[in-house]
Design an enzyme around this catalytic site. Structure first.
Site, PDB file in Angstrom:
ATOM      1  N   ASP A 221      -3.845   2.602  -5.075  1.00 30.32           N
ATOM      2  CA  ASP A 221      -2.609   2.470  -4.459  1.00 30.32           C
ATOM      3  C   ASP A 221      -2.156   1.246  -3.819  1.00 30.32           C
ATOM      4  O   ASP A 221      -1.147   1.114  -2.869  1.00 30.32           O
ATOM      5  CB  ASP A 221      -2.509   3.629  -3.508  1.00 30.32           C
ATOM      6  CG  ASP A 221      -2.947   3.435  -2.047  1.00 30.32           C
ATOM      7  OD1 ASP A 221      -3.937   2.646  -1.907  1.00 30.32           O
ATOM      8  OD2 ASP A 221      -2.382   4.001  -1.320  1.00 30.32           O
ATOM      9  N   GLU A 222      -2.831  -0.057  -4.148  1.00 28.57           N
ATOM     10  CA  GLU A 222      -2.567  -1.058  -3.495  1.00 28.57           C
ATOM     11  C   GLU A 222      -2.991  -2.351  -4.266  1.00 28.57           C
ATOM     12  O   GLU A 222      -3.833  -2.260  -5.058  1.00 28.57           O
ATOM     13  CB  GLU A 222      -3.126  -1.203  -2.066  1.00 28.57           C
ATOM     14  CG  GLU A 222      -4.757  -1.082  -2.062  1.00 28.57           C
ATOM     15  CD  GLU A 222      -5.355  -1.018  -0.515  1.00 28.57           C
ATOM     16  OE1 GLU A 222      -5.321  -1.817   0.213  1.00 28.57           O
ATOM     17  OE2 GLU A 222      -5.846   0.171  -0.521  1.00 28.57           O
TER      18      GLU A 222
ATOM     19  N   ASP B 179       0.955  -1.177  -0.125  1.00 32.55           N
ATOM     20  CA  ASP B 179       0.006  -0.129   0.013  1.00 32.55           C
ATOM     21  C   ASP B 179       0.817   1.375   0.000  1.00 32.55           C
ATOM     22  O   ASP B 179       1.873   1.538   0.803  1.00 32.55           O
ATOM     23  CB  ASP B 179      -1.169  -0.191   1.448  1.00 32.55           C
ATOM     24  CG  ASP B 179      -1.958   1.031   1.082  1.00 32.55           C
ATOM     25  OD1 ASP B 179      -3.351   0.637   1.031  1.00 32.55           O
ATOM     26  OD2 ASP B 179      -1.525   2.150   1.328  1.00 32.55           O
TER      27      ASP B 179
HETATM   28  N1  DCP Z   1      -8.574   8.377  -1.188  1.00 31.87           N
HETATM   29  C1  DCP Z   1      -9.657   9.243  -1.389  1.00 31.87           C
HETATM   30  N2  DCP Z   1     -10.803   9.408  -0.258  1.00 31.87           N
HETATM   31  C2  DCP Z   1     -10.762   8.471   0.699  1.00 31.87           C
HETATM   32  C3  DCP Z   1      -9.697   7.561   0.859  1.00 31.87           C
HETATM   33  C4  DCP Z   1      -8.450   7.596   0.057  1.00 31.87           C
HETATM   34  O1  DCP Z   1      -9.654  10.023  -2.245  1.00 31.87           O
HETATM   35  N3  DCP Z   1     -11.894   8.583   1.645  1.00 31.87           N
HETATM   36  C5  DCP Z   1      -7.741   8.257  -2.019  1.00 31.87           C
HETATM   37  C6  DCP Z   1      -6.246   9.099  -1.526  1.00 31.87           C
HETATM   38  C7  DCP Z   1      -5.305   8.379  -1.150  1.00 31.87           C
HETATM   39  C8  DCP Z   1      -5.636   7.151  -1.900  1.00 31.87           C
HETATM   40  O2  DCP Z   1      -6.954   7.008  -2.326  1.00 31.87           O
HETATM   41  O3  DCP Z   1      -4.088   8.927  -1.250  1.00 31.87           O
HETATM   42  C9  DCP Z   1      -5.179   5.705  -1.032  1.00 31.87           C
HETATM   43  O4  DCP Z   1      -5.769   5.428  -0.126  1.00 31.87           O
HETATM   44  P1  DCP Z   1      -5.219   5.008   1.257  1.00 31.87           P
HETATM   45  O5  DCP Z   1      -6.351   4.568   2.168  1.00 31.87           O
HETATM   46  O6  DCP Z   1      -4.172   4.167   0.882  1.00 31.87           O
HETATM   47  O7  DCP Z   1      -4.546   6.199   1.942  1.00 31.87           O
HETATM   48  P2  DCP Z   1      -3.105   7.004   1.791  1.00 31.87           P
HETATM   49  O8  DCP Z   1      -2.332   5.962   0.754  1.00 31.87           O
HETATM   50  O9  DCP Z   1      -3.329   8.355   1.340  1.00 31.87           O
HETATM   51  O10 DCP Z   1      -2.415   7.026   3.200  1.00 31.87           O
HETATM   52  P3  DCP Z   1      -1.996   5.718   3.935  1.00 31.87           P
HETATM   53  O11 DCP Z   1      -0.577   6.107   4.043  1.00 31.87           O
HETATM   54  O12 DCP Z   1      -2.659   5.674   5.123  1.00 31.87           O
HETATM   55  O13 DCP Z   1      -1.887   4.600   3.074  1.00 31.87           O
HETATM   56 MG    MG Z   2      -2.176   4.182   0.969  1.00 27.75          MG
HETATM   57 MG    MG Z   3      -4.611   2.187   0.030  1.00 19.30          MG
END
Ligand code: DCP
Ligand code: MG
Ligand code: MG
Length: 363
Positions: free
Chosen positions: A110-111, A9
């Site tokens: 992203d995963e 991720d």
């Molecule tokens: N995303 C979004 N709205 C949300 C959750 C996520 O638009 N409610 C988008 C933005 C994030 C991406 O999806 O960058 C990936 O989600 P993740 O849950 O993996 O969160 P992040 O990668 O941002 O942070 P982490 O480091 O916790 O994985």
């Molecule tokens: Mg993420």
């Molecule tokens: Mg994610």
């Protein structure tokens, strides 16, 4: 052979990309917002970097609330297409570490899951090396960090990747699954939402360990057969679901680094032709045609650029892909003066071929 699954991720993905694109953001709080049609005031937070999270900012929170928590944060609008392009390249890197194309499953922007049972010969120590290799590869090529979870199945790998973030790596061997899961609150179990959490709370089940020890028949009585059985199994760390390639994805891409940074047409076109051949092979084996062709170039300073062409109709023809890719690449060479570091070929707007032969095979 022991099954070994990796889940990757990306860390604060959208905000990390924005930081990479503008290094002056690095030590500031960065919030990426999805603005609604009511403008800046109506939007919700897409994600934020870890500095912003320290102030309490979370995904899905109204942007207005985020602004009041951290007035000096930098607020940026979502650039979805841009993130999708980078995601596609990250996925190309990740999939190259899986046992095969079929052992790779992207589950969000992203995963992804990778089965690496063969690559590590079922050996969890070797799996750590592969995990480190993946992290290095993503960092070197995309200047982004990710968190990696390694486990005997998808459920454990997924929960392991979020155990240490950002830039973490967590290995849970089969014999450590119970110790890993038991103390966690039930809401951490992948697949448990608010509603289930509340029901479990009413039953005084707070930890995953308590859930695993709970009588299966009683769980079935409350949650129904499927859900009740799943809860018991998942809490015990059991998950047999396979890593499955999602053929529904709308793109096929390949990327590779040049031997050294160069503008030499011979070097660039010979690598490009290899990539084109790989992409065509994959399109043919999946029995799909494509309508768009995208070339990506990463320059020696890590800047990346993409150019796309849309064809008049969908084809799965090698000659047309070669020609289109070549035209786009020549345009890149004309318009830039910097050395190329890495190039990619991608086709999109995929359509399933009907009939046994494409038109081109007849002529
Ligand atoms: N995303 C979004 N709205 C949300 C959750 C996520 O638009 N409610 C988008 C933005 C994030 C991406 O999806 O960058 C990936 O989600 P993740 O849950 O993996 O969160 P992040 O990668 O941002 O942070 P982490 O480091 O916790 O994985
Ligand atoms: Mg993420
Ligand atoms: Mg994610």
């Amino acid at each position: 052979m022991e099954r070994v699954i990796i889940h990757v991720d990306m860390d604060y993905f959208y905000a990390a990309i924005e930081e990479r694109e503008d290094p002056s953001l690095k030590d500031k709080a960065v919030v990426v917002c999805m603005y609604s049609n009511r403008g800046e005031e109506g939007g919700a937070v897409s994600t934020s970097n870890y500095i912003a999270r320290k102030a309490g900012i979370r995904s899905a929170m109204p942007c207005r609330q985020a602004r009041s928590l951290k007035p000096d944060a930098i607020f940026l609008p979502v650039r979805k297409q841009f993130y999708e392009d980078i995601s596609a390249r990250v996925m190309d890197i990740l999939s190259s570490h899986a046992d095969s194309d079929e052992s790779f499953e992207k589950i969000s922007i992203d995963e992804a899951f990778l089965e690496i049972s063969q690559n590590c010969a079922g050996n969890f120590e070797k799996a750590i090396d592969i995990g480190l290799l993946i992290k290095n590869d993503v960092l070197e090529h995309e200047k982004l960090t990710c968190s990696v979870g390694i486990g005997p199945n998808k459920l454990i790998a997924k929960m392991a990747s979020s155990f240490k973030k950002p830039d973490g790596m967590t290995l849970v061997k089969p014999e450590d699954v119970t110790d890993f899961l038991s103390p966690m609150p039930v809401k951490k179990l992948w697949g448990i939402g608010k509603v289930t959490e509340e029901k479990l709370q009413q039953m005084s089940i707070e930890t995953i360990g308590q859930l695993a020890a709970y009588d299966a028949q009683e769980l079935i009585a409350v949650f129904g057969k499927n859900r009740g059985t799943w809860l018991k199994k998942a809490a015990s760390g059991i998950d047999e679901t396979p890593v499955t390639e999602k053929t529904a994805t709308d793109q096929i891409g390949r990327m590779a680094s040049l031997k050294e940074d160069t503008r030499d047409n011979g070097e660039i076109f010979s690598l490009m032709n290899e990539l084109v051949d790989d992409v065509i092979k994959k399109a043919v084996s999946r029995k799909v045609s494509f309508r768009s062709v995208t070339i990506t170039v990463i320059f020696s300073n890590f800047r990346m650029a993409t150019k796309s062409r849309t064809l008049n109709h969908a084809v799965s023809d090698k000659g047309i892909l070669h020609e289109t890719a070549r035209e786009i690449m020549l345009q890149f060479l004309r318009e830039s003066s910097m050395d190329f570091r890495r190039i990619g070929v991608r086709v999109g707007n995929l359509q399933q071929n009907i009939g046994q032969k494409s038109l081109f095979e007849y002529f």
